[in-house]
Each structure stands twice: as structure tokens, then as C-alpha cells.
Design an enzyme around this catalytic site. Structure first.
Site, PDB file in Angstrom:
ATOM      1  N   ASN A  39       0.867  -1.187   0.000  1.00  0.00           N
ATOM      2  CA  ASN A  39       0.000   0.000   0.000  1.00  0.00           C
ATOM      3  C   ASN A  39       0.896   1.226   0.000  1.00  0.00           C
ATOM      4  OD1 ASN A  39      -1.861   1.998   0.394  1.00  0.00           O
ATOM      5  ND2 ASN A  39      -2.186   1.547   2.565  1.00  0.00           N
ATOM      6  N   TRP A  40       0.968   1.876  -1.170  1.00  0.00           N
ATOM      7  CA  TRP A  40       1.896   3.011  -1.284  1.00  0.00           C
ATOM      8  C   TRP A  40       1.326   4.295  -0.715  1.00  0.00           C
ATOM      9  CZ3 TRP A  40       3.679   2.075  -7.043  1.00  0.00           C
ATOM     10  CH2 TRP A  40       4.565   0.986  -7.061  1.00  0.00           C
ATOM     11  N   LYS A  41       0.065   4.294  -0.360  1.00  0.00           N
ATOM     12  CA  LYS A  41      -0.568   5.525   0.147  1.00  0.00           C
ATOM     13  C   LYS A  41      -0.315   6.668  -0.853  1.00  0.00           C
ATOM     14  CE  LYS A  41       0.376   3.627   4.642  1.00  0.00           C
ATOM     15  NZ  LYS A  41       0.125   3.769   6.068  1.00  0.00           N
ATOM     16  N   HIS A  77      -9.456   1.210   4.720  1.00  0.00           N
ATOM     17  CA  HIS A  77      -8.168   1.430   5.403  1.00  0.00           C
ATOM     18  C   HIS A  77      -8.379   2.410   6.552  1.00  0.00           C
ATOM     19  CE1 HIS A  77      -4.058   2.667   6.189  1.00  0.00           C
ATOM     20  NE2 HIS A  77      -3.691   1.549   5.588  1.00  0.00           N
ATOM     21  N   GLU A  94      -6.777   4.833   7.603  1.00  0.00           N
ATOM     22  CA  GLU A  94      -6.577   6.254   7.272  1.00  0.00           C
ATOM     23  C   GLU A  94      -7.809   6.822   6.581  1.00  0.00           C
ATOM     24  OE1 GLU A  94      -2.862   5.729   5.215  1.00  0.00           O
ATOM     25  OE2 GLU A  94      -1.915   5.194   7.117  1.00  0.00           O
ATOM     26  N   GLU A 112      -5.702  -4.987  10.484  1.00  0.00           N
ATOM     27  CA  GLU A 112      -4.688  -3.959  10.709  1.00  0.00           C
ATOM     28  C   GLU A 112      -5.002  -3.200  11.990  1.00  0.00           C
ATOM     29  OE1 GLU A 112      -2.593  -2.775   6.844  1.00  0.00           O
ATOM     30  OE2 GLU A 112      -4.360  -1.530   7.004  1.00  0.00           O
ATOM     31  N   GLY A 164       2.100   2.306  10.626  1.00  0.00           N
ATOM     32  CA  GLY A 164       3.025   3.425  10.460  1.00  0.00           C
ATOM     33  C   GLY A 164       3.711   3.853  11.748  1.00  0.00           C
ATOM     34  N   SER A 173       3.227  -2.259  10.412  1.00  0.00           N
ATOM     35  CA  SER A 173       4.672  -2.282  10.621  1.00  0.00           C
ATOM     36  C   SER A 173       5.312  -3.623  10.262  1.00  0.00           C
ATOM     37  CB  SER A 173       5.008  -1.858  12.059  1.00  0.00           C
ATOM     38  OG  SER A 173       4.519  -0.545  12.305  1.00  0.00           O
ATOM     39  N   GLY A 193       2.788  -1.117   4.350  1.00  0.00           N
ATOM     40  CA  GLY A 193       2.810   0.300   4.025  1.00  0.00           C
ATOM     41  C   GLY A 193       4.236   0.783   3.843  1.00  0.00           C
ATOM     42  N   GLY A 194       4.789   1.366   4.892  1.00  0.00           N
ATOM     43  CA  GLY A 194       6.115   1.999   4.818  1.00  0.00           C
ATOM     44  C   GLY A 194       7.190   1.140   4.168  1.00  0.00           C
TER      45      GLY A 194
HETATM   46  C1  PEP Z   1      -0.808   0.182   5.906  1.00  0.00           C
HETATM   47  O1  PEP Z   1      -0.749   1.307   5.457  1.00  0.00           O
HETATM   48  O2  PEP Z   1      -1.752  -0.566   5.589  1.00  0.00           O
HETATM   49  C2  PEP Z   1       0.239  -0.269   6.813  1.00  0.00           C
HETATM   50  C3  PEP Z   1       0.126  -1.439   7.388  1.00  0.00           C
HETATM   51  O3  PEP Z   1       1.302   0.592   7.012  1.00  0.00           O
HETATM   52  P1  PEP Z   1       2.706   0.246   7.749  1.00  0.00           P
HETATM   53  O4  PEP Z   1       3.211  -1.046   7.139  1.00  0.00           O
HETATM   54  O5  PEP Z   1       3.586   1.407   7.422  1.00  0.00           O
HETATM   55  O6  PEP Z   1       2.428   0.088   9.204  1.00  0.00           O
END
Ligand code: PEP
Length: 251
Positions: A9-11, A95, A97, A167, A173, A213, A234-235
Site C-alpha cells: 500500500n503506497w498511500k 483502510h 486512514e 490492521e 506506520g 509495521s 505500508g512503509g
Molecule cells: C498500511 O498502510 O496498511 C500499513 C500497514 O502501514 P505500515 O506497514 O507502514 O504500518
């Protein structure tokens, strides 16, 4: 047998050009990873170019969100049919966010999931508790509500082919991942509820992936859990080698 599912997930990161470069590198880095499904979710602007770069490879393309109407006066929104034409195979819905910053609710998540299924796109339905909810001991009740409302109206056959992403909001994040025990408990609970509400076949076939994470050094511990079928990253998905390393370590 559920094939592992690892999604990036590049956001709101990566231009069209950066997305194309990433996908071209990724498809060659994961070309031997045959028993894992690899997906990237670029921003809308890069969907089509990323899909072209992924053509005839095992890399699938997901949108990060969708609107449920087919077309109309909905400024700023994108329909399932438009995503499909642009080359998407999947759509992330719910999600945290989106829920927190853009007011998505279980009801709108449900409408989005139903619209994706109707357009023959696969929803990746995100659920998860906040830190306050966990501290109040409400985690499993929150998940129940999100599953019940978010998947309302889907048949067992449809649930079998969607992806549910657990999640925990406090792990996204933050660098603070859930422990394997916490993830294992949540995933087992989600699968039990899918069995109860959608039947044994749906529960056995639906992929339940963990997000929060995830990194190359912790993916193995999550994948070792019987009810964890992959990860939403994500990150750590923004760097192609790190993401390919997560894919390699997920098998
Ligand atoms: C996400 O955005 O779905 C996510 C899990 O982010 P991260 O891996 O950065 O925690």
C-alpha cells in the site's frame, strides 16, 4: 490451501514514473516466487501505467479506494468500472486512514466492497481496532462489528475469494507491530466469525492478511501463524528491494 498474499500500500507516495520503475524492478525480483500472490496499490494517477508495467507478470494491481456508484456527479470519485479499465484487479476498502481522515464508515466500506465485487474486482477489506479500543478490551467486539457490517450482503462464495486485512490501527506506520500472539488471536477470531456467518468453505478459502509495521525481519513470525495468509505493507513497501525481501520471506 490458501496462497500467500502480499500487498504493497503506497498511500500518497510515488509518481507515475516512480511507480513504473518500481513495478519493472519488482516483477523481475519476484519472478521465481511462484507460490505467492504479489500486489501493489499505487495512487490513482499511476494505476494505469503500473498495470501496463505489470502486464504478463505475477504482479497484481490494487486501487487504494473506490466509490460505489457506476458514474455520475461525484466530483473527485472513481468508480469500480474505471478502476477495472485502468488495469486494477483489487481495491482496498476501509483502510484506517480512510476511516479516520475521510470518514469512511462500516456502511460505506460495505457499499464499496459490494460495488467492487459487482464489477468483478477483489476487495481487500481492512478492519482493526484502535489503541483505546484494545485497552478497553473491545478488540474482538470491534472486529465483529466491522466484519458483520462491512461484509453484509456478500455470499459465502464471494467471501471465499475476497481478502480481509487485519490492521490494528495502533500498529500502522508506528513501527510498533502487533505481537504474533495478538495477531494470532485476532486472525483466529476473524476466521471463526467468517465460518459462523458465511460457512466453512468461505472461512477456509478467504485470505486473512496482517498489516501494521510489517518488515523483512518480522514477516516470518506472522506467516508462521496458521490463520495469517499474508500481509498488507505500508512503509516497508516503498523500497522495492525491501518489499521483494518481504515477499521472499513470506513463503
Ligand atoms: C498500511 O498502510 O496498511 C500499513 C500497514 O502501514 P505500515 O506497514 O507502514 O504500518
Amino acid at each position: 490451501m490458501r496462497i500467500p498474499f502480499i500487498a504493497a500500500n503506497w498511500k500518497m507516495f510515488k509518481t507515475v514514473q516512480e511507480s513504473v520503475v518500481f513495478v519493472k524492478q519488482l516483477r523481475s525480483l519476484v519472478k521465481d516466487a511462484s507460490n505467492v500472490q504479489v500486489v501493489v496499490a499505487p495512487p490513482f494517477t499511476a494505476l494505469h501505467a503500473a498495470a501496463e508495467a505489470a502486464r504478463n507478470s505475477q504482479v497484481g494491481i490494487a486501487a487504494q479506494d473506490v466509490y460505489w456508484e457506476r458514474e455520475g456527479a461525484f466530483t473527485g470519485e472513481i468508480s469500480p468500472g474505471m478502476l477495472k479499465e485502468a488495469g486494477a484487479d483489487y481495491g482496498i476498502v476501509g483502510h484506517s486512514e480512510r476511516r479516520r481522515l475521510f470518514h469512511d464508515t462500516d456502511e460505506t466500506v460495505n457499499r464499496k466492497a459490494l460495488a467492487l465485487v459487482a464489477a468483478e474486482l477483489t476487495p481487500i477489506v481492512c478492519i482493526g481496532e484502535t489503541l483505546e479500543e484494545r485497552e478497553r478490551g473491545e478488540t474482538l467486539a470491534v472486529l465483529d462489528e466491522q466484519i458483520k457490517q462491512g461484509l453484509d450482503g456478500l455470499t459465502g462464495e464471494q467471501v471465499a475469494s475476497i481478502v480481509v486485512a487485519y490492521e490494528p490501527v495502533w500498529a500502522i506506520g508506528t513501527g510498533r507491530n502487533a505481537t504474533p500472539e495478538q495477531a494470532g488471536e485476532a486472525h483466529a477470531h476473524i476466521r471463526a466469525r467468517l465460518r459462523q456467518w458465511f460457512g466453512g468453505d468461505a472461512a477456509e478459502r478467504c485470505r486473512i492478511i496482517y498489516g501494521g509495521s510489517v518488515k523483512p525481519d518480522n514477516i516470518g513470525a506472522f506467516m508462521a501463524l496458521p490463520d495469517v495468509d499474508g500481509a498488507l505493507v505500508g512503509g516497508a513497501s516503498l523500497d522495492v528491494r525491501t518489499f521483494a525481501d518481504i515477499v521472499a520471506k513470506s513463503r
